[in-house]
Design a protein around this motif. Structure first.
Motif, mmCIF file in Angstrom:
data_model
loop_
_atom_site.group_PDB
_atom_site.id
_atom_site.type_symbol
_atom_site.label_atom_id
_atom_site.label_comp_id
_atom_site.label_asym_id
_atom_site.label_seq_id
_atom_site.Cartn_x
_atom_site.Cartn_y
_atom_site.Cartn_z
ATOM 1 N N ARG A 115 -12.674 14.783 23.669
ATOM 2 C CA ARG A 115 -12.821 15.733 22.564
ATOM 3 C C ARG A 115 -14.035 15.378 21.708
ATOM 4 O O ARG A 115 -14.233 14.237 21.309
ATOM 5 N N LEU A 116 -14.855 16.393 21.444
ATOM 6 C CA LEU A 116 -16.010 16.232 20.571
ATOM 7 C C LEU A 116 -16.426 17.571 20.009
ATOM 8 O O LEU A 116 -16.729 18.502 20.748
ATOM 9 N N ASP A 117 -16.453 17.643 18.685
ATOM 10 C CA ASP A 117 -17.070 18.764 17.973
ATOM 11 C C ASP A 117 -18.313 18.195 17.313
ATOM 12 O O ASP A 117 -18.214 17.443 16.332
ATOM 13 N N ALA B 295 -17.152 8.376 19.820
ATOM 14 C CA ALA B 295 -17.818 7.117 20.142
ATOM 15 C C ALA B 295 -16.808 5.973 20.234
ATOM 16 O O ALA B 295 -16.927 5.101 21.110
ATOM 17 N N GLU B 296 -15.825 5.986 19.372
ATOM 18 C CA GLU B 296 -14.785 4.952 19.417
ATOM 19 C C GLU B 296 -13.987 5.047 20.708
ATOM 20 O O GLU B 296 -13.672 4.021 21.342
ATOM 21 N N PRO C 105 -18.857 15.274 11.721
ATOM 22 C CA PRO C 105 -19.207 13.852 11.801
ATOM 23 C C PRO C 105 -18.014 12.964 12.152
ATOM 24 O O PRO C 105 -18.166 11.979 12.890
ATOM 25 N N GLY C 106 -16.825 13.305 11.646
ATOM 26 C CA GLY C 106 -15.644 12.524 11.972
ATOM 27 C C GLY C 106 -15.308 12.600 13.446
ATOM 28 O O GLY C 106 -14.908 11.601 14.060
ATOM 29 N N SER C 107 -15.483 13.770 14.046
ATOM 30 C CA SER C 107 -15.233 13.943 15.467
ATOM 31 C C SER C 107 -16.241 13.146 16.296
ATOM 32 O O SER C 107 -15.882 12.562 17.331
ATOM 33 N N LYS D 54 -12.429 21.708 22.615
ATOM 34 C CA LYS D 54 -11.040 21.725 23.049
ATOM 35 C C LYS D 54 -10.999 20.986 24.370
ATOM 36 O O LYS D 54 -11.633 21.410 25.341
ATOM 37 N N THR D 55 -10.242 19.915 24.421
ATOM 38 C CA THR D 55 -10.412 18.932 25.486
ATOM 39 C C THR D 55 -10.318 19.513 26.886
ATOM 40 O O THR D 55 -11.249 19.386 27.665
#
Length: 213
Positions: A39-41, A52-53, A45-47, A33-34
């Protein structure tokens, strides 16, 4: 240095974020939760790809893989340790580390950067007092992951270190732990600074003491 820290919203990750900021590093912290962080979970894998993007193509001098969970504390051998705890723990503590490293490899290669993986002394095979089977197994697995990454990334000039932060007074470590977060963070930053290709694959604690595998 340009640094990215996973799990920087609390505990040791937050202390490391503060330490990097205080010394003037260009530091990015992540959290599920930013709360002002990227944001990263790490279990999604999508997160990881989206993180990275958003981070972009900037060279990355140091990736600190700190995000992790300890879900099996207090579980009983005869009736506990359900399969879903194994899956959730390994997703965060092992797979999440690999996916994060993989996603940021172009950035690390551009800087000939470093990777610091937070494991635990509980990963050591010579310290086996029983209990916490899932957490111990996951930390042993990420130790193995880190040492193999050290071998594969050596030609790229990327050093990998695996670290025990100490028994720290955090939500995970509890109030009876040995050291405070600032002591751990200060020691860890010294170890990360000292990491180089000659010491890649090391397994040591926040004070620089080698831990037997």
């Amino acid at each position: 240095m340009r640094i990215l820290i996973t799990g920087a919203n609390r505990g040791i990750g937050q202390a490391l974020l503060g330490a990097c900021t205080a010394r003037g590093d260009m530091v990015t912290g992540t959290a599920r939760k930013t709360g002002g962080l990227l944001r990263l979970d790490v279990t999604d894998p999508g997160s990881v790809r989206a993180m990275a993007e958003r981070f972009g193509t900037a060279p990355l001098d140091l990736l600190i893989c700190n995000a992790g969970v300890y879900l099996d504390k207090g579980e009983a051998l005869s009736s506990g340790y359900p399969a879903d705890l194994w899956a959730a723990t390994f997703a965060a503590n092992v797979t999440g580390v690999f996916l994060t490293v993989q996603a940021l490899l172009p950035n690390l290669r551009a800087a000939q950067g470093k990777i610091a993986i937070l494991s635990s002394i509980m990963a050591s095979d010579v310290r086996a007092p029983g209990g916490s089977y899932i957490y111990r197994a996951s930390k042993a697995a990420v130790l193995n992951l880190g040492r193999n990454l050290a071998a594969d990334l050596k030609p790229d000039g990327i050093a990998v270190g695996i670290y025990h932060p100490g028994w720290v007074r955090t939500e995970m470590g509890g109030p009876g732990a040995d050291i405070d977060m600032d002591t751990s963070a200060t020691g860890l930053m010294s170890r990360f600074d000292a990491l180089n290709p000659a010491t890649s694959g090391c397994f040591e604690d926040y004070a620089g003491r080698a831990i037997p595998f």
